[in-house]
Design a protein around this motif. Structure first.
Motif, PDB file in Angstrom:
ATOM      1  N   ARG A  76       0.827  -1.216   0.000  1.00 29.15           N
ATOM      2  CA  ARG A  76       0.000   0.000   0.000  1.00 29.15           C
ATOM      3  C   ARG A  76       0.858   1.261   0.000  1.00 29.15           C
ATOM      4  NH1 ARG A  76      -2.843   3.474  -0.866  1.00 29.15           N
ATOM      5  NH2 ARG A  76      -4.839   4.107   0.017  1.00 29.15           N
ATOM      6  N   PHE A  77       2.019   1.209   0.675  1.00 28.72           N
ATOM      7  CA  PHE A  77       2.883   2.389   0.795  1.00 28.72           C
ATOM      8  C   PHE A  77       4.314   2.022   0.388  1.00 28.72           C
ATOM      9  CE2 PHE A  77      -0.293   2.441   4.279  1.00 28.72           C
ATOM     10  CZ  PHE A  77      -1.091   3.477   3.815  1.00 28.72           C
ATOM     11  N   PRO A  78       4.563   1.801  -0.903  1.00 28.06           N
ATOM     12  CA  PRO A  78       5.873   1.295  -1.348  1.00 28.06           C
ATOM     13  C   PRO A  78       7.033   2.248  -1.099  1.00 28.06           C
ATOM     14  CG  PRO A  78       4.520   1.966  -3.223  1.00 28.06           C
ATOM     15  CD  PRO A  78       3.629   1.991  -2.025  1.00 28.06           C
ATOM     16  N   HIS A  79       6.767   3.547  -0.903  1.00 24.69           N
ATOM     17  CA  HIS A  79       7.852   4.511  -0.705  1.00 24.69           C
ATOM     18  C   HIS A  79       8.109   4.790   0.770  1.00 24.69           C
ATOM     19  CE1 HIS A  79       7.860   5.112  -4.990  1.00 24.69           C
ATOM     20  NE2 HIS A  79       6.597   5.502  -4.976  1.00 24.69           N
ATOM     21  N   ALA A  80       7.304   4.214   1.642  1.00 29.41           N
ATOM     22  CA  ALA A  80       7.508   4.394   3.079  1.00 29.41           C
ATOM     23  C   ALA A  80       8.595   3.442   3.566  1.00 29.41           C
ATOM     24  CB  ALA A  80       6.202   4.139   3.831  1.00 29.41           C
ATOM     25  N   ASP A 108       7.177  16.064   3.043  1.00 29.38           N
ATOM     26  CA  ASP A 108       6.047  16.657   2.319  1.00 29.38           C
ATOM     27  C   ASP A 108       5.026  15.614   1.865  1.00 29.38           C
ATOM     28  OD1 ASP A 108       7.684  15.419   0.513  1.00 29.38           O
ATOM     29  OD2 ASP A 108       7.726  17.059  -0.938  1.00 29.38           O
ATOM     30  N   ALA A 109       5.199  14.359   2.285  1.00 32.31           N
ATOM     31  CA  ALA A 109       4.280  13.296   1.871  1.00 32.31           C
ATOM     32  C   ALA A 109       3.096  13.202   2.829  1.00 32.31           C
ATOM     33  CB  ALA A 109       5.012  11.957   1.824  1.00 32.31           C
ATOM     34  N   ARG A 110       2.017  12.629   2.329  1.00 36.52           N
ATOM     35  CA  ARG A 110       0.849  12.390   3.179  1.00 36.52           C
ATOM     36  C   ARG A 110       1.154  11.250   4.142  1.00 36.52           C
ATOM     37  NH1 ARG A 110      -4.739  11.285   0.184  1.00 36.52           N
ATOM     38  NH2 ARG A 110      -4.318  13.461  -0.435  1.00 36.52           N
ATOM     39  N   LEU A 111       0.759  11.406   5.385  1.00 36.53           N
ATOM     40  CA  LEU A 111       0.985  10.342   6.359  1.00 36.53           C
ATOM     41  C   LEU A 111       0.169   9.108   5.992  1.00 36.53           C
ATOM     42  CD1 LEU A 111       0.989  12.260   9.772  1.00 36.53           C
ATOM     43  CD2 LEU A 111       2.935  11.143   8.669  1.00 36.53           C
ATOM     44  N   TYR A 122       5.221   8.718  10.409  1.00 40.89           N
ATOM     45  CA  TYR A 122       6.140   9.751  10.896  1.00 40.89           C
ATOM     46  C   TYR A 122       6.753  10.446   9.690  1.00 40.89           C
ATOM     47  CZ  TYR A 122       5.852   6.873  15.123  1.00 40.89           C
ATOM     48  OH  TYR A 122       5.398   6.139  16.196  1.00 40.89           O
ATOM     49  N   ARG A 123       6.855  11.757   9.754  1.00 37.79           N
ATOM     50  CA  ARG A 123       7.506  12.511   8.672  1.00 37.79           C
ATOM     51  C   ARG A 123       8.972  12.742   9.020  1.00 37.79           C
ATOM     52  NH1 ARG A 123       2.421  15.465   8.557  1.00 37.79           N
ATOM     53  NH2 ARG A 123       1.333  15.062   6.584  1.00 37.79           N
TER      54      ARG A 123
END
Length: 206
Positions: A76-80, A108-111, A122-123
């Protein structure tokens, strides 16, 4: 009444299509490949495919997934990037059981938000996000996770959120179970701007 040969043949073709895609397929990808929404959900209703995460399905006869929560979040979140307690758990340097999947994203990404498994986002900014990332294969899915030294620096940075007792236990387990790299620890401590806080604890382990 017995099933028609054409129905069996079409089902076999759909299963073959799944296997050509590594056994997993998104509904959107299936539609692009010419499978109708009705045909796709019929495979699901007949138990031939099963959901992995929202929109992603796999053949039900594949070997069981060892880490379904990590597979779901990585898909779902491949760049996290797996971080903090989840990363400590991945590296085997905590006795804590993560009740959420802890994920870092760019400033700057959506949590990340997910109903199940629950996710804590976490950003991180600049080098604090981009350094120390390892890529590992989990059930044929690529997962990004911070290495042990970067994870410990992050834990010191977020010590007020996860608890100093958790951080110090992780540092002790890291010293006992991993190759102790004080230079690397302090390199990431500098990047995370926790050098002054972290240095005394690292020096005490020398």
């Amino acid at each position: 009444m017995s099933e028609s040969c054409s129905a069996r043949s079409f089902r076999t073709q759909l299963q073959t299509l799944f296997r050509q895609q590594g056994g997993k397929l998104r509904l959107s990808e299936a539609l692009t490949l010419g499978i109708s929404r009705y045909q796709f959900y019929r495979l699901r209703d007949e138990g031939l495919i099963e959901p992995v995460s929202r929109g992603l399905y796999r053949l039900a006869d594949l070997p069981p997934i060892d880490n379904p929560d990590l597979v779901a979040t990585a898909t779902r979140f491949p760049h996290a990037v797996l971080c903090l307690i989840s990363a400590l758990d991945w590296h085997g340097i905590t006795t804590q059981i993560p009740h959420q999947v802890h994920l870092a994203v760019k400033r700057d990404a959506r949590l990340p938000v997910l109903d199940y498994p629950p996710v804590a986002g976490y950003r991180f900014s600049g080098q604090a996000f981009s350094t120390g990332i390892e890529q590992v294969e989990v059930d044929d899915i690529t997962l990004q996770v911070y290495n042990p030294e970067k994870t410990l620096a992050d834990c010191f940075k977020f010590r007020n959120r996860i608890g100093m007792d958790v951080v110090l236990e992780a540092l002790e387990l890291y010293r006992n179970r991993k190759t102790f790299r004080p230079g690397k620890l302090m390199e990431y401590a500098s990047i995370c701007r926790v050098s002054k806080v972290m240095a005394p604890y690292v020096e005490a382990k020398l």
